[in-house]
Design a protein around this motif. Structure first.
Motif, PDB file in Angstrom:
ATOM      1  N   TYR A  10       1.087  -1.072  -0.281  1.00  0.00           N
ATOM      2  CA  TYR A  10       0.010   0.014  -0.102  1.00  0.00           C
ATOM      3  C   TYR A  10       0.824   1.110   0.277  1.00  0.00           C
ATOM      4  CZ  TYR A  10      -4.097  -3.062   1.548  1.00  0.00           C
ATOM      5  OH  TYR A  10      -4.822  -4.414   1.736  1.00  0.00           O
ATOM      6  N   ASP A  11       0.520   2.273  -0.500  1.00  0.00           N
ATOM      7  CA  ASP A  11       1.250   3.277  -0.590  1.00  0.00           C
ATOM      8  C   ASP A  11       0.640   3.686   0.724  1.00  0.00           C
ATOM      9  OD1 ASP A  11       2.115   3.921  -3.474  1.00  0.00           O
ATOM     10  OD2 ASP A  11      -0.457   4.022  -3.732  1.00  0.00           O
ATOM     11  N   VAL A  12      -0.450   4.092   1.102  1.00  0.00           N
ATOM     12  CA  VAL A  12      -1.127   4.432   2.882  1.00  0.00           C
ATOM     13  C   VAL A  12      -1.731   3.100   3.479  1.00  0.00           C
ATOM     14  CG1 VAL A  12      -1.728   6.373   3.555  1.00  0.00           C
ATOM     15  CG2 VAL A  12      -1.008   6.806   1.797  1.00  0.00           C
ATOM     16  N   MET A  13      -1.062   3.295   4.841  1.00  0.00           N
ATOM     17  CA  MET A  13      -1.971   2.447   5.783  1.00  0.00           C
ATOM     18  C   MET A  13      -3.095   3.513   6.623  1.00  0.00           C
ATOM     19  SD  MET A  13      -1.099  -0.694   7.830  1.00  0.00           S
ATOM     20  CE  MET A  13      -2.292  -1.259   9.590  1.00  0.00           C
ATOM     21  N   VAL A  14      -3.904   3.607   6.365  1.00  0.00           N
ATOM     22  CA  VAL A  14      -5.023   4.039   7.169  1.00  0.00           C
ATOM     23  C   VAL A  14      -5.332   3.665   7.649  1.00  0.00           C
ATOM     24  CG1 VAL A  14      -7.519   5.651   7.052  1.00  0.00           C
ATOM     25  CG2 VAL A  14      -6.345   5.552   5.206  1.00  0.00           C
ATOM     26  N   VAL A  15      -5.382   3.891   9.289  1.00  0.00           N
ATOM     27  CA  VAL A  15      -6.023   3.627  10.562  1.00  0.00           C
ATOM     28  C   VAL A  15      -6.901   4.871  11.636  1.00  0.00           C
ATOM     29  CG1 VAL A  15      -5.635   2.263  13.055  1.00  0.00           C
ATOM     30  CG2 VAL A  15      -3.731   2.110  11.309  1.00  0.00           C
ATOM     31  N   GLY A  16      -8.468   3.412  11.478  1.00  0.00           N
ATOM     32  CA  GLY A  16      -9.598   4.936  12.433  1.00  0.00           C
ATOM     33  C   GLY A  16     -10.596   4.463  11.181  1.00  0.00           C
ATOM     34  N   GLU A  17     -12.097   4.600  12.147  1.00  0.00           N
ATOM     35  CA  GLU A  17     -12.875   3.721  12.210  1.00  0.00           C
ATOM     36  C   GLU A  17     -13.502   4.338  11.402  1.00  0.00           C
ATOM     37  OE1 GLU A  17     -13.003   2.760  17.315  1.00  0.00           O
ATOM     38  OE2 GLU A  17     -13.514   4.771  16.619  1.00  0.00           O
ATOM     39  N   TYR A  18     -14.653   4.057  10.457  1.00  0.00           N
ATOM     40  CA  TYR A  18     -16.104   4.851  10.175  1.00  0.00           C
ATOM     41  C   TYR A  18     -16.587   5.048  10.788  1.00  0.00           C
ATOM     42  CZ  TYR A  18     -19.863   1.224  10.874  1.00  0.00           C
ATOM     43  OH  TYR A  18     -20.963   0.855  11.468  1.00  0.00           O
ATOM     44  N   TYR A  19     -17.794   6.241  10.323  1.00  0.00           N
ATOM     45  CA  TYR A  19     -18.853   7.107  11.086  1.00  0.00           C
ATOM     46  C   TYR A  19     -20.220   6.820  10.021  1.00  0.00           C
ATOM     47  CZ  TYR A  19     -18.018   7.500  16.175  1.00  0.00           C
ATOM     48  OH  TYR A  19     -17.252   6.788  17.509  1.00  0.00           O
ATOM     49  N   TYR A  20     -21.165   6.386  10.465  1.00  0.00           N
ATOM     50  CA  TYR A  20     -22.296   6.897   9.563  1.00  0.00           C
ATOM     51  C   TYR A  20     -22.891   8.096   9.862  1.00  0.00           C
ATOM     52  CZ  TYR A  20     -25.425   6.258   5.108  1.00  0.00           C
ATOM     53  OH  TYR A  20     -26.027   6.076   3.987  1.00  0.00           O
ATOM     54  N   CYS A  67      -9.861  -0.840   9.352  1.00  0.00           N
ATOM     55  CA  CYS A  67     -11.475  -0.730  10.203  1.00  0.00           C
ATOM     56  C   CYS A  67     -11.949  -1.882  10.391  1.00  0.00           C
ATOM     57  CB  CYS A  67     -12.033   0.668   9.154  1.00  0.00           C
ATOM     58  SG  CYS A  67     -13.924   1.039   9.833  1.00  0.00           S
ATOM     59  N   GLY A  68     -13.060  -1.667  12.059  1.00  0.00           N
ATOM     60  CA  GLY A  68     -13.697  -2.975  11.395  1.00  0.00           C
ATOM     61  C   GLY A  68     -15.285  -2.799  11.476  1.00  0.00           C
ATOM     62  N   PHE A  69     -15.969  -3.591  10.945  1.00  0.00           N
ATOM     63  CA  PHE A  69     -17.060  -3.548  10.470  1.00  0.00           C
ATOM     64  C   PHE A  69     -18.127  -4.913  11.025  1.00  0.00           C
ATOM     65  CE2 PHE A  69     -15.051  -1.421   6.952  1.00  0.00           C
ATOM     66  CZ  PHE A  69     -15.619  -0.521   6.915  1.00  0.00           C
ATOM     67  N   GLY A  70     -19.527  -3.925  11.417  1.00  0.00           N
ATOM     68  CA  GLY A  70     -20.331  -5.651  12.180  1.00  0.00           C
ATOM     69  C   GLY A  70     -20.929  -5.835  11.243  1.00  0.00           C
ATOM     70  N   THR A  71     -22.317  -6.878  11.446  1.00  0.00           N
ATOM     71  CA  THR A  71     -23.585  -7.173  10.630  1.00  0.00           C
ATOM     72  C   THR A  71     -24.621  -5.520  11.041  1.00  0.00           C
ATOM     73  OG1 THR A  71     -24.298  -7.797  13.368  1.00  0.00           O
ATOM     74  CG2 THR A  71     -23.184  -9.826  11.521  1.00  0.00           C
ATOM     75  N   PRO A  98     -23.717  -6.013  16.177  1.00  0.00           N
ATOM     76  CA  PRO A  98     -23.531  -5.470  15.665  1.00  0.00           C
ATOM     77  C   PRO A  98     -22.314  -4.118  15.884  1.00  0.00           C
ATOM     78  CG  PRO A  98     -25.194  -5.421  17.300  1.00  0.00           C
ATOM     79  CD  PRO A  98     -24.307  -6.560  16.994  1.00  0.00           C
ATOM     80  N   LEU A  99     -21.874  -2.986  14.862  1.00  0.00           N
ATOM     81  CA  LEU A  99     -20.773  -2.871  15.352  1.00  0.00           C
ATOM     82  C   LEU A  99     -20.776  -1.108  14.764  1.00  0.00           C
ATOM     83  CD1 LEU A  99     -17.766  -2.796  16.445  1.00  0.00           C
ATOM     84  CD2 LEU A  99     -17.106  -2.658  14.265  1.00  0.00           C
ATOM     85  N   ARG A 100     -22.094  -0.518  15.439  1.00  0.00           N
ATOM     86  CA  ARG A 100     -22.462   0.861  15.257  1.00  0.00           C
ATOM     87  C   ARG A 100     -21.897   1.891  14.940  1.00  0.00           C
ATOM     88  NH1 ARG A 100     -28.239   0.052  17.657  1.00  0.00           N
ATOM     89  NH2 ARG A 100     -26.331  -0.780  19.443  1.00  0.00           N
ATOM     90  N   ARG A 101     -21.617   2.975  14.309  1.00  0.00           N
ATOM     91  CA  ARG A 101     -20.955   4.431  14.748  1.00  0.00           C
ATOM     92  C   ARG A 101     -21.371   4.905  13.287  1.00  0.00           C
ATOM     93  NH1 ARG A 101     -16.155   0.884  13.568  1.00  0.00           N
ATOM     94  NH2 ARG A 101     -15.452  -0.079  15.296  1.00  0.00           N
ATOM     95  N   VAL A 102     -22.652   6.419  14.012  1.00  0.00           N
ATOM     96  CA  VAL A 102     -23.424   6.868  14.258  1.00  0.00           C
ATOM     97  C   VAL A 102     -23.104   8.774  14.815  1.00  0.00           C
ATOM     98  CG1 VAL A 102     -25.568   7.337  13.910  1.00  0.00           C
ATOM     99  CG2 VAL A 102     -24.965   5.262  14.365  1.00  0.00           C
ATOM    100  N   SER A 103     -23.592   9.218  13.122  1.00  0.00           N
ATOM    101  CA  SER A 103     -23.084  10.781  13.977  1.00  0.00           C
ATOM    102  C   SER A 103     -24.094  11.340  13.122  1.00  0.00           C
ATOM    103  CB  SER A 103     -21.985  11.556  13.742  1.00  0.00           C
ATOM    104  OG  SER A 103     -20.535  10.511  14.185  1.00  0.00           O
ATOM    105  N   ALA A 104     -24.530  12.334  13.988  1.00  0.00           N
ATOM    106  CA  ALA A 104     -25.614  13.358  13.472  1.00  0.00           C
ATOM    107  C   ALA A 104     -25.162  15.047  13.736  1.00  0.00           C
ATOM    108  CB  ALA A 104     -26.458  13.392  14.320  1.00  0.00           C
ATOM    109  N   ALA A 105     -24.271  15.550  12.559  1.00  0.00           N
ATOM    110  CA  ALA A 105     -23.792  16.948  12.470  1.00  0.00           C
ATOM    111  C   ALA A 105     -24.787  17.967  11.830  1.00  0.00           C
ATOM    112  CB  ALA A 105     -22.754  16.477  10.691  1.00  0.00           C
ATOM    113  N   ASP A 119     -21.016   1.549  19.612  1.00  0.00           N
ATOM    114  CA  ASP A 119     -20.909   0.307  19.888  1.00  0.00           C
ATOM    115  C   ASP A 119     -19.741  -0.179  20.543  1.00  0.00           C
ATOM    116  OD1 ASP A 119     -23.617   0.450  19.915  1.00  0.00           O
ATOM    117  OD2 ASP A 119     -23.577  -0.411  17.698  1.00  0.00           O
ATOM    118  N   GLU A 120     -18.427  -0.126  20.164  1.00  0.00           N
ATOM    119  CA  GLU A 120     -17.417  -0.175  20.323  1.00  0.00           C
ATOM    120  C   GLU A 120     -16.094   0.236  19.758  1.00  0.00           C
ATOM    121  OE1 GLU A 120     -15.379  -4.455  19.678  1.00  0.00           O
ATOM    122  OE2 GLU A 120     -17.024  -4.693  20.252  1.00  0.00           O
TER     123      GLU A 120
END
Length: 313
Positions: A10-20, A67-71, A98-105, A119-120
């Motif tokens: 890889y050119d770049v390895m990104v370490v960090g979570e997703y948020y929806y 990044c981690g993902f759930g069901t 489930p591995l929910r990550r949610v942001s209301a902006a 969630d985690e």
């Protein structure tokens, strides 16, 4: 006979979570208790480190995203976008649940706020995970001062990987235990102006830059519409931002980081790499939620036009 070194995976390895992200815009005022505030516009799309992975991918870099993902439905919606955009999935971590990550902006023209739930939290990769990924750059989203993060950075640098870190709304400052150790291990540190001032406890970005540069070889402070300031190898830089019609600033910092890394990996002089970063961050604000993240051709066209305008002055 010595075996040749393996090519970079890889050119770049990104370490960090997703948020929806659920993005409310065109608001009449800031949300407040007891008031029902109606947004005139709304959008929903993946955010957080997804934006960084997408920004790098659009610039033509091979980006692996740890990044981690759930069901859950939010994981599935992010993965749908990942596959539509052609983001590499080789470093994804899969969870049986489930591995929910949610942001209301609530987003305004020059800033935004979030209400978030997770969630985690993901765990950092280990040094051997970085060695297996063989990136040229390790991009760490968020700042951690624990021993595991420090070991990860040191292990990556020993393997010849350039390590870039950012800040993101910390509840501790530079005086906290372990912070300076992590800063001194980084190659590049890229907070935004608000984060840098709060992190250092200083009065302004200029002072914050001087404080941080005592510990990190390259410090870049993102200043939104005011461009960026930086100190690299003891030399100070200032790059203004191009004038654009700002729609939404969500994802601008991630796009900025991608532009900086693009410039570094393409061997650009530091000031030029910083200019790439400012251009990418600015262009990303011209649509909602990072939808305007530039492709490589967009960046290069703007760089060419910017160069012509500077020569004409």
């Amino acid at each position: 006979m010595t075996e040749p070194a393996p090519a970079n995976r890889y050119d770049v390895m990104v370490v960090g979570e997703y948020y929806y992200d659920l993005i409310f815009t065109d608001l009449p005022t800031l949300p407040r208790l007891g008031a029902d505030i109606w947004a005139k516009s709304f959008d929903d799309l993946p955010g957080a480190s997804y934006t960084t992975a997408l920004a790098l991918t659009r610039l033509g870099l091979k980006a692996g995203w740890w990044c981690g993902f759930g069901t859950d439905i939010f994981s599935r919606m992010v993965l749908d976008e990942v596959r539509r955009e052609g983001i590499d999935e080789g470093l994804f971590q899969w969870h049986d649940g489930p591995l929910r990550r949610v942001s209301a902006a609530f987003s305004f023209q020059h800033d935004r706020g979030f209400i978030s739930y997770v969630d985690e939290h993901d765990s950092d990769p280990k040094a051997h995970d970085v060695a297996a990924a063989r990136p040229r750059v390790l991009m760490l989203q968020g700042f951690s001062r624990n021993a595991e993060r420090l070991a990860l950075i040191n292990g990556a640098r020993q393997a010849g990987v350039l390590v870039c870190g950012e800040c993101q709304h910390l509840d501790f400052g530079i005086e906290a235990e372990g912070v300076v150790d992590v800063l001194q291990a980084l190659d590049i540190f890229v907070p935004n102006e608000t984060e840098a001032v709060q992190f250092t406890g200083t009065a302004d970005a200029e002072t914050a830059l001087e404080v941080l540069a005592q510990h990190v070889r390259t410090v870049v402070i993102k200043r939104g519409a005011n461009g960026a300031i930086a100190i690299h190898d003891g030399r100070r830089y200032t790059v203004p931002a191009p004038k654009v019609e700002v729609v939404d600033t969500t994802g601008a910092g991630d796009s900025f980081n991608a532009g900086l890394i693009y410039g570094v990996l393409h061997g650009a002089p530091f000031e030029e790499a910083l200019r790439y970063a400012v251009i990418c961050g600015s262009l990303s604000t011209t649509d909602y939620g990072g939808r305007a993240l530039p492709h490589e051709a967009d960046l290069l066209a703007h760089v060419s036009q910017d160069g012509k305008e500077r020569q004409a002055r």
